[in-house]
Write a protein that holds these residues in place. Structure first.
Motif, PDB file in Angstrom:
ATOM      1  N   THR A 188      -1.513  -0.843  -4.256  1.00  0.00           N
ATOM      2  CA  THR A 188      -2.691   0.021  -4.150  1.00  0.00           C
ATOM      3  C   THR A 188      -2.209   1.423  -3.792  1.00  0.00           C
ATOM      4  OG1 THR A 188      -4.104  -1.804  -3.453  1.00  0.00           O
ATOM      5  CG2 THR A 188      -4.863   0.417  -2.943  1.00  0.00           C
ATOM      6  N   ARG A 189      -2.706   2.390  -4.545  1.00  0.00           N
ATOM      7  CA  ARG A 189      -2.281   3.791  -4.373  1.00  0.00           C
ATOM      8  C   ARG A 189      -3.394   4.547  -3.669  1.00  0.00           C
ATOM      9  NH1 ARG A 189       0.765   4.723  -9.511  1.00  0.00           N
ATOM     10  NH2 ARG A 189       1.214   2.652 -10.298  1.00  0.00           N
ATOM     11  N   GLU A 190      -3.051   5.159  -2.540  1.00  0.00           N
ATOM     12  CA  GLU A 190      -4.106   5.778  -1.747  1.00  0.00           C
ATOM     13  C   GLU A 190      -3.834   7.235  -1.402  1.00  0.00           C
ATOM     14  OE1 GLU A 190      -5.704   1.706   0.351  1.00  0.00           O
ATOM     15  OE2 GLU A 190      -5.735   3.576   1.475  1.00  0.00           O
ATOM     16  N   TYR A 191      -4.927   7.937  -1.197  1.00  0.00           N
ATOM     17  CA  TYR A 191      -4.913   9.343  -0.790  1.00  0.00           C
ATOM     18  C   TYR A 191      -5.822   9.425   0.426  1.00  0.00           C
ATOM     19  CZ  TYR A 191      -5.335  14.484  -1.496  1.00  0.00           C
ATOM     20  OH  TYR A 191      -5.302  15.849  -1.374  1.00  0.00           O
ATOM     21  N   TYR A 192      -5.279   9.907   1.540  1.00  0.00           N
ATOM     22  CA  TYR A 192      -6.058  10.048   2.770  1.00  0.00           C
ATOM     23  C   TYR A 192      -6.615  11.467   2.797  1.00  0.00           C
ATOM     24  CZ  TYR A 192      -6.947   9.886   7.863  1.00  0.00           C
ATOM     25  OH  TYR A 192      -7.507   9.909   9.113  1.00  0.00           O
ATOM     26  N   VAL A 193      -7.917  11.568   2.809  1.00  0.00           N
ATOM     27  CA  VAL A 193      -8.557  12.887   2.746  1.00  0.00           C
ATOM     28  C   VAL A 193      -8.845  13.368   4.162  1.00  0.00           C
ATOM     29  CG1 VAL A 193     -10.451  14.222   1.782  1.00  0.00           C
ATOM     30  CG2 VAL A 193      -9.624  12.194   0.572  1.00  0.00           C
ATOM     31  N   ASN A 194      -8.122  14.398   4.596  1.00  0.00           N
ATOM     32  CA  ASN A 194      -8.301  14.917   5.955  1.00  0.00           C
ATOM     33  C   ASN A 194      -9.482  15.883   5.992  1.00  0.00           C
ATOM     34  OD1 ASN A 194      -4.804  15.037   5.855  1.00  0.00           O
ATOM     35  ND2 ASN A 194      -5.979  13.505   6.941  1.00  0.00           N
ATOM     36  N   ASP A 195     -10.664  15.288   5.993  1.00  0.00           N
ATOM     37  CA  ASP A 195     -11.869  16.104   5.863  1.00  0.00           C
ATOM     38  C   ASP A 195     -12.670  16.136   7.170  1.00  0.00           C
ATOM     39  OD1 ASP A 195     -12.577  13.463   5.905  1.00  0.00           O
ATOM     40  OD2 ASP A 195     -13.720  13.480   4.058  1.00  0.00           O
ATOM     41  N   VAL A 241      -0.752  12.014 -12.160  1.00  0.00           N
ATOM     42  CA  VAL A 241      -0.717  11.183 -10.958  1.00  0.00           C
ATOM     43  C   VAL A 241      -2.119  10.661 -10.675  1.00  0.00           C
ATOM     44  CG1 VAL A 241      -0.420  11.253  -8.451  1.00  0.00           C
ATOM     45  CG2 VAL A 241       1.246  12.365  -9.929  1.00  0.00           C
ATOM     46  N   ARG A 242      -2.198   9.357 -10.390  1.00  0.00           N
ATOM     47  CA  ARG A 242      -3.528   8.810 -10.105  1.00  0.00           C
ATOM     48  C   ARG A 242      -3.499   7.972  -8.835  1.00  0.00           C
ATOM     49  NH1 ARG A 242      -4.329   3.675 -10.854  1.00  0.00           N
ATOM     50  NH2 ARG A 242      -2.629   2.455 -11.748  1.00  0.00           N
ATOM     51  N   HIS A 243      -4.650   7.841  -8.218  1.00  0.00           N
ATOM     52  CA  HIS A 243      -4.793   7.011  -7.024  1.00  0.00           C
ATOM     53  C   HIS A 243      -5.898   6.002  -7.245  1.00  0.00           C
ATOM     54  CE1 HIS A 243      -2.711  10.526  -5.318  1.00  0.00           C
ATOM     55  NE2 HIS A 243      -2.292   9.721  -4.370  1.00  0.00           N
ATOM     56  N   ASP A 244      -5.783   4.873  -6.575  1.00  0.00           N
ATOM     57  CA  ASP A 244      -6.835   3.861  -6.654  1.00  0.00           C
ATOM     58  C   ASP A 244      -7.946   4.160  -5.665  1.00  0.00           C
ATOM     59  OD1 ASP A 244      -5.423   2.203  -8.537  1.00  0.00           O
ATOM     60  OD2 ASP A 244      -4.105   1.653  -6.879  1.00  0.00           O
ATOM     61  N   LEU A 245      -7.576   4.786  -4.560  1.00  0.00           N
ATOM     62  CA  LEU A 245      -8.549   4.934  -3.488  1.00  0.00           C
ATOM     63  C   LEU A 245      -8.334   6.262  -2.755  1.00  0.00           C
ATOM     64  CD1 LEU A 245     -10.765   3.490  -1.798  1.00  0.00           C
ATOM     65  CD2 LEU A 245      -8.933   2.580  -0.372  1.00  0.00           C
ATOM     66  N   ASN A 251       0.842  -1.189   0.000  1.00  0.00           N
ATOM     67  CA  ASN A 251       0.000   0.000   0.000  1.00  0.00           C
ATOM     68  C   ASN A 251       0.877   1.238   0.000  1.00  0.00           C
ATOM     69  OD1 ASN A 251      -1.587   2.253   1.344  1.00  0.00           O
ATOM     70  ND2 ASN A 251      -3.175   0.709   1.047  1.00  0.00           N
ATOM     71  N   VAL A 252       0.699   2.080  -0.999  1.00  0.00           N
ATOM     72  CA  VAL A 252       1.466   3.319  -1.072  1.00  0.00           C
ATOM     73  C   VAL A 252       0.509   4.493  -0.907  1.00  0.00           C
ATOM     74  CG1 VAL A 252       3.154   4.668  -2.367  1.00  0.00           C
ATOM     75  CG2 VAL A 252       3.017   2.196  -2.710  1.00  0.00           C
ATOM     76  N   GLU A 253       0.714   5.257   0.158  1.00  0.00           N
ATOM     77  CA  GLU A 253      -0.122   6.439   0.393  1.00  0.00           C
ATOM     78  C   GLU A 253       0.692   7.685   0.088  1.00  0.00           C
ATOM     79  OE1 GLU A 253      -1.348   7.191   4.479  1.00  0.00           O
ATOM     80  OE2 GLU A 253      -1.666   9.278   3.904  1.00  0.00           O
ATOM     81  N   TYR A 254       0.172   8.535  -0.783  1.00  0.00           N
ATOM     82  CA  TYR A 254       0.921   9.748  -1.103  1.00  0.00           C
ATOM     83  C   TYR A 254      -0.012  10.909  -1.442  1.00  0.00           C
ATOM     84  CZ  TYR A 254       0.455   7.668  -5.823  1.00  0.00           C
ATOM     85  OH  TYR A 254      -0.008   7.073  -6.968  1.00  0.00           O
ATOM     86  N   VAL A 255       0.538  12.064  -1.368  1.00  0.00           N
ATOM     87  CA  VAL A 255      -0.115  13.373  -1.478  1.00  0.00           C
ATOM     88  C   VAL A 255      -0.902  13.649  -0.194  1.00  0.00           C
ATOM     89  CG1 VAL A 255      -1.415  15.013  -2.823  1.00  0.00           C
ATOM     90  CG2 VAL A 255      -0.274  13.114  -3.983  1.00  0.00           C
ATOM     91  N   SER A 256      -2.111  13.098  -0.068  1.00  0.00           N
ATOM     92  CA  SER A 256      -2.911  13.276   1.148  1.00  0.00           C
ATOM     93  C   SER A 256      -2.896  14.719   1.658  1.00  0.00           C
ATOM     94  CB  SER A 256      -2.430  12.336   2.268  1.00  0.00           C
ATOM     95  OG  SER A 256      -2.574  10.990   1.868  1.00  0.00           O
TER      96      SER A 256
END
Length: 584
Positions: A163-170, A255-259, A125-130
């Motif tokens: 899996t490419r992920e972006y954590y949305v701090n909402d 740049v794209r994310h899966d989730l 699992n790779v999490e980036y940008v976020s």
RNA sequence: GCGCCCGUAGCUCAGCCGGAUAGAGCACUUGAUUCCUAAUCAAGGGGUCGCAGGUUCGAGUCCUGCCGGGCGCGCCA
């Protein structure tokens, strides 16, 4: 074939033979034995440290072991020369035929050359940008975005299930501020005079159209109502609008994310409560009072008893609070739940790409991952240092206080996504990066993007010319793989072949170390070796790639060029950069 | 004060799990253009790998302590 893995296997076999013959003791641990390209070309094609690392175990002098090993290796057909050098290195020189056979192999394999199934389908699992959903991305975000994306590409290429992920701090206070800021723009759109944007709200112009869109959708219904009535609605609207901005920026950068995982949803689903309960059940949460930070003046500090996570049991420097005094979760608490979510989805290899300002957060997150996975999962955090933006050597003013960031979009529009992506990968992630807007578009040797692209364009140019001399079908890599390559005998040609053959090793190393920048450096080396050869063709017509008088030689040289083109294109593809066919 | 990252040629940086005489580009000096793109290439000078100890056959790399720079240090994310 990974030449160095192959040679390592050969040498390990010979060491076992020496053990069987009684020359060396049996049962030696060969784990530290390595075969690498030597730094000095004078040391041959490959150097092995076996004698040095085995000396102690075998209770023999390094040179003795090296001599025995060398005697065996000399018998092998693909090895042209073996020498024992220095304290006991075994230096190997391989025959030119061996190298030419590797070139043929490269051509036969084509685009997948060097791709090795290192991952065996293991999920990563790779999490980036976020980035917080409070505005468009700025240049600082671009680095993490590109590093994460390229690393994900690389892992995928090498057999990991990524899996490419972006954590949305909402879920925090910042999106409430966003909502208030949008509400102000909304009132403005409804015709109210709002004057200057109040202190503490986001002043950026990018919120003007969001206010207008809200007015267009909902009319005047949020105008004369107390904040608690409109805040949730406006907030949801604003977050969606911000994520649209962010996604558009990422799209512009390729740049794209899966989730995209929402913090608010995580809280709403009770996942934070679950994570908290799980830690509590393991006895990792207690009521306690933290010490104030020493040496940092903080007049507001008051001791407070609160629920603390026992992070110190997992290597952190302090235990960490999970709830704010108003009872809501701290950022850390929700992030624990998010990482637990990843582990529960089957990931035990986690990679997070963060900005330098989060460096102080690494230990606690690693501690949390250890705790919540029962030590079963690992987290690697790639910290991206600052990007220093320059224009012709002078710093571009970026004042956080004045809210003047250079937007990612501006830079991409100015120099193009491929340039941004490549440059962002020309440094180790933990070293600061200078990004000079002027220099990166220059067509010169000191612009690495240009230098590598120019090599690719030259290769394409020569292949186009070659098609005038030999039939085009003969220039397909698969066809070139079968031709006679024996006319490739110049030192510069063989040097280029050797460097091309390092590609599998570079890929494997970059993958296992999670260091995509190594690819950028290797591509520059390849380009250098190729430009050298090209210029040598000016002095020595026999080295010219296309020679109508000698179609057979032309084919062999074009085979070499074709291999170079394959590797450069492959490296650029991993970076998400389009190779150029020509530069006019 | 504490933690993390960094410190390598004048500048920007590589240096793989500890390996041999520490590399590359820029800048500087000199040279190469009938001819596949000279948008390139070649040669030369340039180093206490921040400092001091330690570990060992061997340290830019690992350990300890200093010095210098960056980032961060409960209810921001």
């Amino acid at each position: 074939m990974n030449v160095f893995s192959y040679l390592l296997g050969v040498i390990q076999g010979e060491i076992e033979n020496l053990s069987s013959a009684g020359t060396l003791p049996a049962g030696l641990d060969l784990g530290a034995v390595s075969v690498e390209p030597p730094r000095e070309a004078a040391h041959g094609d490959a150097a092995c440290n076996a004698a040095l690392v085995l000396a102690r175990q075998a209770r023999r002098k390094p040179r003795e072991i090296a001599d025995s090993l060398a005697a065996r290796l000399e018998e092998r057909a693909e090895i042209r020369a073996v020498e024992v050098a220095g304290p006991g290195f075994v230096n190997l020189r391989l025959t030119d035929d061996f190298w030419r056979a590797r070139l043929a192999e490269l051509l036969a394999t084509g685009a997948g050359y060097g791709a090795e199934n290192l991952g065996q389908g293991r999920p990563v699992n790779v999490e980036y940008v976020s980035a917080n959903p409070t505005g468009p991305l700025h240049v600082g975000h671009a680095r993490g975005a590109v590093v994460g994306d390229a690393l994900a590409n690389l892992l995928q290429h090498m057999g990991f299930a990524v899996t490419r992920e972006y954590y949305v701090n909402d879920a925090g206070a910042q999106v409430d501020t966003l909502a208030r800021s949008v509400h102000a723009r909304y009132r403005e759109a409804c015709g109210e005079a709002i004057g200057a944007i109040p202190e503490g709200l986001y002043p950026g112009d990018y919120l003007v159209p969001v206010g207008e869109a809200l007015a267009a959708r909902d009319g005047r219904r949020w105008l004369d109502r107390p904040e608690e009535d409109w805040l949730p609605e406006v907030r949801a609207f604003a977050i969606e609008a911000m994520m649209d901005l962010v996604r558009a920026d990422l799209d512009a950068l390729g740049v794209r994310h899966d989730l995209f995982r929402s913090e608010r949803a995580l809280v709403g689903e009770g996942r934070v409560d679950d994570a908290y309960a799980a830690l509590e059940a393991d006895g990792l949460i207690y009521r306690g009072v933290l010490e104030p930070p020493k040496g940092k003046r903080d007049v507001d500090w008051e001791p407070r008893e609160q629920s603390l996570f026992r992070a110190t049991a997992f290597g952190d420097d302090s235990d960490r609070p999970l709830r704010k005094s108003d009872g809501t979760w701290t950022y850390f608490a929700t992030d624990i739940a998010y990482h637990r979510d990843k582990v529960e989805r089957g990931f035990s290899d986690l990679i997070d790409v963060w900005g330098a300002d989060h460096g102080g957060y690494v230990k606690r997150m690693k501690a949390a991952v250890s705790a919540l996975s029962g030590e079963g999962a690992t987290l690697d955090v790639k910290i991206c240092q600052m990007v220093k933006l320059l224009d012709g050597g002078t710093p571009v003013a970026m004042s956080k206080r004045a809210g003047r960031f250079v937007m990612l979009r501006e830079v991409v529009d100015e120099v193009g996504k491929d340039v941004v992506r490549f440059i962002m990968l020309t440094r180790r992630n933990d070293a600061p990066l200078e990004f000079d807007l002027r220099r990166v578009t220059e067509q010169s040797r000191d612009n690495p993007v240009f230098y590598v692209q120019y090599a690719h364009a030259r290769a394409c140019s020569a292949l186009r010319r070659g098609a005038e001399v030999v039939p085009e079908a003969a220039l397909a890599p698969a066809a070139l793989a079968g031709i006679d390559l024996s006319s490739l005998e110049d030192a510069a040609e063989l040097d280029l072949i050797r460097r091309l053959c390092q590609w599998p090793k570079v890929l494997a190393g970059a993958t296992l170390a999670h260091e995509p920048h190594r690819i950028a450096f290797h591509l520059q080396e390849l380009a250098g070796a190729f430009h050298l050869l090209w210029t040598r063709g000016k002095d020595d017509p026999r080295l010219r790639f296309v020679d109508a008088e000698r179609p057979a030689k032309t084919l062999a040289r074009l085979a070499l060029i074709s291999a170079l083109k394959i590797v450069i294109a492959e490296g650029l593809a991993l970076f998400g950069v389009e190779p150029v066919q020509e530069m006019r």
